[in-house]
Scaffold this motif. Structure first.
Motif, PDB file in Angstrom:
ATOM      1  N   PRO A  88      -3.486 -27.324  -0.501  1.00 12.32           N
ATOM      2  CA  PRO A  88      -4.268 -26.493   0.406  1.00 12.32           C
ATOM      3  C   PRO A  88      -5.588 -25.982  -0.163  1.00 12.32           C
ATOM      4  O   PRO A  88      -6.442 -25.515   0.583  1.00 12.32           O
ATOM      5  CB  PRO A  88      -3.326 -25.326   0.696  1.00 12.32           C
ATOM      6  CG  PRO A  88      -2.495 -25.211  -0.541  1.00 12.32           C
ATOM      7  CD  PRO A  88      -2.320 -26.618  -1.034  1.00 12.32           C
ATOM      8  N   THR A  89      -5.748 -26.052  -1.489  1.00 14.00           N
ATOM      9  CA  THR A  89      -6.976 -25.569  -2.129  1.00 14.00           C
ATOM     10  C   THR A  89      -7.395 -26.543  -3.225  1.00 14.00           C
ATOM     11  O   THR A  89      -6.592 -27.367  -3.686  1.00 14.00           O
ATOM     12  CB  THR A  89      -6.767 -24.182  -2.780  1.00 14.00           C
ATOM     13  OG1 THR A  89      -5.832 -24.313  -3.861  1.00 14.00           O
ATOM     14  CG2 THR A  89      -6.272 -23.150  -1.775  1.00 14.00           C
ATOM     15  N   ALA A  90      -8.633 -26.402  -3.658  1.00 14.78           N
ATOM     16  CA  ALA A  90      -9.122 -27.237  -4.754  1.00 14.78           C
ATOM     17  C   ALA A  90      -8.322 -26.962  -6.033  1.00 14.78           C
ATOM     18  O   ALA A  90      -8.002 -27.890  -6.781  1.00 14.78           O
ATOM     19  CB  ALA A  90     -10.604 -26.984  -4.982  1.00 14.78           C
ATOM     20  N   GLY A  96     -13.440 -23.684  -2.727  1.00 11.06           N
ATOM     21  CA  GLY A  96     -12.222 -24.476  -2.740  1.00 11.06           C
ATOM     22  C   GLY A  96     -11.064 -23.942  -1.917  1.00 11.06           C
ATOM     23  O   GLY A  96      -9.950 -24.435  -2.046  1.00 11.06           O
ATOM     24  N   SER A  97     -11.304 -22.955  -1.057  1.00 11.95           N
ATOM     25  CA  SER A  97     -10.216 -22.420  -0.235  1.00 11.95           C
ATOM     26  C   SER A  97     -10.197 -23.123   1.117  1.00 11.95           C
ATOM     27  O   SER A  97     -10.986 -24.030   1.378  1.00 11.95           O
ATOM     28  CB  SER A  97     -10.394 -20.913  -0.034  1.00 11.95           C
ATOM     29  OG  SER A  97     -11.387 -20.661   0.948  1.00 11.95           O
ATOM     30  N   GLN A 150     -15.788 -26.161   2.007  1.00 12.89           N
ATOM     31  CA  GLN A 150     -15.858 -27.626   2.015  1.00 12.89           C
ATOM     32  C   GLN A 150     -15.992 -28.191   0.603  1.00 12.89           C
ATOM     33  O   GLN A 150     -15.893 -29.402   0.412  1.00 12.89           O
ATOM     34  CB  GLN A 150     -17.031 -28.101   2.871  1.00 12.89           C
ATOM     35  CG  GLN A 150     -16.839 -27.811   4.347  1.00 12.89           C
ATOM     36  CD  GLN A 150     -15.602 -28.471   4.904  1.00 12.89           C
ATOM     37  OE1 GLN A 150     -15.385 -29.664   4.725  1.00 12.89           O
ATOM     38  NE2 GLN A 150     -14.760 -27.695   5.570  1.00 12.89           N
ATOM     39  N   ASP A 151     -16.264 -27.317  -0.366  1.00 12.05           N
ATOM     40  CA  ASP A 151     -16.359 -27.764  -1.753  1.00 12.05           C
ATOM     41  C   ASP A 151     -15.906 -26.635  -2.672  1.00 12.05           C
ATOM     42  O   ASP A 151     -15.715 -25.497  -2.235  1.00 12.05           O
ATOM     43  CB  ASP A 151     -17.767 -28.242  -2.101  1.00 12.05           C
ATOM     44  CG  ASP A 151     -18.826 -27.175  -1.899  1.00 12.05           C
ATOM     45  OD1 ASP A 151     -18.488 -25.982  -1.721  1.00 12.05           O
ATOM     46  OD2 ASP A 151     -20.014 -27.514  -1.925  1.00 12.05           O
ATOM     47  N   GLY A 152     -15.726 -26.979  -3.922  1.00 11.83           N
ATOM     48  CA  GLY A 152     -15.312 -25.976  -4.896  1.00 11.83           C
ATOM     49  C   GLY A 152     -15.291 -26.567  -6.287  1.00 11.83           C
ATOM     50  O   GLY A 152     -15.392 -27.791  -6.467  1.00 11.83           O
ATOM     51  N   THR A 153     -15.183 -25.684  -7.268  1.00 10.23           N
ATOM     52  CA  THR A 153     -15.057 -26.120  -8.654  1.00 10.23           C
ATOM     53  C   THR A 153     -13.863 -25.414  -9.280  1.00 10.23           C
ATOM     54  O   THR A 153     -13.498 -24.301  -8.866  1.00 10.23           O
ATOM     55  CB  THR A 153     -16.319 -25.807  -9.487  1.00 10.23           C
ATOM     56  OG1 THR A 153     -16.535 -24.401  -9.493  1.00 10.23           O
ATOM     57  CG2 THR A 153     -17.537 -26.531  -8.956  1.00 10.23           C
TER      58      THR A 153
END
Length: 140
Positions: A43-45, A96-97, A101-104
């Protein structure tokens, strides 16, 4: 279930009832095993990154390739038979949640190689592709 050779006998790398290699307080089946089997999606990055670490422990190359961005995914993946992954530390995460749409995710993965302890430190980049989180690359 992936298997790892130990001499001439086969030894399970990760059992369904084992503590999850990602470090969360659940069994492998309740945690990353559900992502590896395809019965759930990360569900998350951060959860994807944790599940990818667990896939290295479990020698699940198909999952690693499936969760790699199509633009950066290698054609094949080989595991180093001399590396034994021993632990994961998540140092930080941005974005990342479910609302991003993106995350690190910054992490340190610990391993043992030829009896010597080592670690891999990385800041990984993740994006959504077709609605699912995928690994893109390491931020330089």
């Amino acid at each position: 279930m992936s298997r790892r050779k130990a001499g001439n006998r086969q030894q399970p790398a990760v059992l369904a009832t084992s503590p999850c290699p990602c470090g969360r307080q659940q069994t492998y089946a309740q945690c990353c095993g559900a992502f590896h089997s395809g019965s759930a999606a990360a569900p998350t990055a951060e959860r994807l990154m944790r599940s990818r670490y667990s896939a290295f422990v479990a020698l699940d190359g198909a999952y690693l390739l499936r969760t790699w961005h199509s633009a950066t995914r290698p054609r094949t993946l080989d595991f180093d038979p001399d590396i034994r992954w021993t632990g994961l530390e998540v140092l930080s995460a941005t974005g990342g949640s479910a609302f991003h749409q993106d995350g690190t995710v910054e992490f340190r993965a610990h391993y043992e190689l030829h009896g010597e302890a080592g670690s891999q430190h990385e800041l990984s980049r993740f994006v959504r592709q077709d609605g699912a989180w995928v690994y893109v690359d390491a931020v330089e």
